[in-house]
Design a protein around this motif. Sequence first.
Motif, PDB file in Angstrom:
ATOM      1  N   VAL A 141       0.839  -1.203   0.000  1.00 44.98           N
ATOM      2  CA  VAL A 141       0.000   0.000   0.000  1.00 44.98           C
ATOM      3  C   VAL A 141       0.876   1.256   0.000  1.00 44.98           C
ATOM      4  CG1 VAL A 141      -1.611   1.352   1.416  1.00 44.98           C
ATOM      5  CG2 VAL A 141      -2.036  -1.065   1.002  1.00 44.98           C
ATOM      6  N   LEU A 142       1.949   1.244   0.787  1.00 44.86           N
ATOM      7  CA  LEU A 142       2.861   2.389   0.783  1.00 44.86           C
ATOM      8  C   LEU A 142       3.483   2.591  -0.599  1.00 44.86           C
ATOM      9  CD1 LEU A 142       4.627   2.002   4.239  1.00 44.86           C
ATOM     10  CD2 LEU A 142       2.997   3.768   3.546  1.00 44.86           C
ATOM     11  N   TYR A 143       3.846   1.499  -1.258  1.00 41.96           N
ATOM     12  CA  TYR A 143       4.394   1.600  -2.611  1.00 41.96           C
ATOM     13  C   TYR A 143       3.353   2.184  -3.570  1.00 41.96           C
ATOM     14  CZ  TYR A 143       6.198   0.439  -7.180  1.00 41.96           C
ATOM     15  OH  TYR A 143       6.615   0.526  -8.477  1.00 41.96           O
ATOM     16  N   ILE A 144       2.109   1.718  -3.477  1.00 40.75           N
ATOM     17  CA  ILE A 144       1.041   2.213  -4.358  1.00 40.75           C
ATOM     18  C   ILE A 144       0.819   3.709  -4.135  1.00 40.75           C
ATOM     19  CG2 ILE A 144      -1.454   2.119  -4.785  1.00 40.75           C
ATOM     20  CD1 ILE A 144      -1.236  -0.938  -4.320  1.00 40.75           C
ATOM     21  N   ILE A 145       0.795   4.148  -2.874  1.00 39.76           N
ATOM     22  CA  ILE A 145       0.592   5.565  -2.572  1.00 39.76           C
ATOM     23  C   ILE A 145       1.729   6.400  -3.157  1.00 39.76           C
ATOM     24  CG2 ILE A 145       0.555   7.257  -0.692  1.00 39.76           C
ATOM     25  CD1 ILE A 145      -0.984   5.124   0.947  1.00 39.76           C
ATOM     26  N   LEU A 146       2.958   5.962  -2.931  1.00 39.06           N
ATOM     27  CA  LEU A 146       4.117   6.695  -3.445  1.00 39.06           C
ATOM     28  C   LEU A 146       4.133   6.701  -4.979  1.00 39.06           C
ATOM     29  CD1 LEU A 146       6.781   8.176  -2.837  1.00 39.06           C
ATOM     30  CD2 LEU A 146       7.893   5.941  -2.889  1.00 39.06           C
ATOM     31  N   ALA A 147       3.886   5.558  -5.590  1.00 36.92           N
ATOM     32  CA  ALA A 147       3.887   5.482  -7.052  1.00 36.92           C
ATOM     33  C   ALA A 147       2.766   6.327  -7.647  1.00 36.92           C
ATOM     34  CB  ALA A 147       3.753   4.031  -7.504  1.00 36.92           C
ATOM     35  N   SER A 148       1.581   6.309  -7.039  1.00 38.91           N
ATOM     36  CA  SER A 148       0.463   7.117  -7.535  1.00 38.91           C
ATOM     37  C   SER A 148       0.774   8.598  -7.434  1.00 38.91           C
ATOM     38  CB  SER A 148      -0.805   6.806  -6.749  1.00 38.91           C
ATOM     39  OG  SER A 148      -1.181   5.477  -6.932  1.00 38.91           O
ATOM     40  N   TYR A 149       1.372   9.000  -6.323  1.00 39.44           N
ATOM     41  CA  TYR A 149       1.745  10.401  -6.136  1.00 39.44           C
ATOM     42  C   TYR A 149       2.743  10.836  -7.214  1.00 39.44           C
ATOM     43  CZ  TYR A 149       3.878  14.519  -4.075  1.00 39.44           C
ATOM     44  OH  TYR A 149       4.379  15.769  -3.867  1.00 39.44           O
ATOM     45  N   LEU A 150       3.761  10.000  -7.439  1.00 43.46           N
ATOM     46  CA  LEU A 150       4.771  10.345  -8.444  1.00 43.46           C
ATOM     47  C   LEU A 150       4.197  10.332  -9.855  1.00 43.46           C
ATOM     48  CD1 LEU A 150       7.861   8.462  -6.996  1.00 43.46           C
ATOM     49  CD2 LEU A 150       7.392  10.916  -6.930  1.00 43.46           C
ATOM     50  N   LEU A 151       3.292   9.378 -10.156  1.00 46.04           N
ATOM     51  CA  LEU A 151       2.662   9.357 -11.481  1.00 46.04           C
ATOM     52  C   LEU A 151       1.819  10.602 -11.723  1.00 46.04           C
ATOM     53  CD1 LEU A 151       1.530   5.683 -12.091  1.00 46.04           C
ATOM     54  CD2 LEU A 151       3.137   7.014 -13.425  1.00 46.04           C
ATOM     55  N   ASN A 152       1.108  11.064 -10.696  1.00 52.03           N
ATOM     56  CA  ASN A 152       0.297  12.281 -10.845  1.00 52.03           C
ATOM     57  C   ASN A 152       1.167  13.508 -11.057  1.00 52.03           C
ATOM     58  OD1 ASN A 152      -2.185  11.038 -10.690  1.00 52.03           O
ATOM     59  ND2 ASN A 152      -2.266  11.195  -8.463  1.00 52.03           N
ATOM     60  N   LYS A 153       2.366  13.508 -10.496  1.00 51.06           N
ATOM     61  CA  LYS A 153       3.267  14.649 -10.660  1.00 51.06           C
ATOM     62  C   LYS A 153       3.843  14.730 -12.073  1.00 51.06           C
ATOM     63  CE  LYS A 153       3.341  16.670  -6.693  1.00 51.06           C
ATOM     64  NZ  LYS A 153       2.892  18.041  -6.556  1.00 51.06           N
TER      65      LYS A 153
END
Length: 115
Positions: free
Chosen positions: A41-53
């Motif tokens: 879940v932490l990986y998904i949150i971090l990856a989603s944040y970076l993808l949105n950026k």
Amino acid sequence: MKAAYMPIISVPTSFNISLEFDAPGLGRRWVALLLDMAVQVLYIILASYLLNKVSFGFGSDAGFNQWAIGLIVMSPVFLYHIIFESLTNGQSIGKKIMKLRVVSINGGGLPSASY
């Protein structure tokens, strides 16, 4: 204080010797699974944040490009157990913390074909 009950698994060998292993309790397995899920879940949150950026400059095919990049970026979540258990001697992060590991029927590590 009385120790927790740990079932013993006995595996007969071709040399007429029984190998015995302590099987971990269900509680320890659940905690290891929850720890692994927290890492994912932490990986998904971090990856989603970076993808949105970084997703602002994909042009007219933005939907398809984002989907493809998202699939590639999320592939470690789908392959989490396979990657960790094959590279770290049968242990994912949660299993390592809980001192568990996946073993084959003869007590050794799993061969690559088992995954």
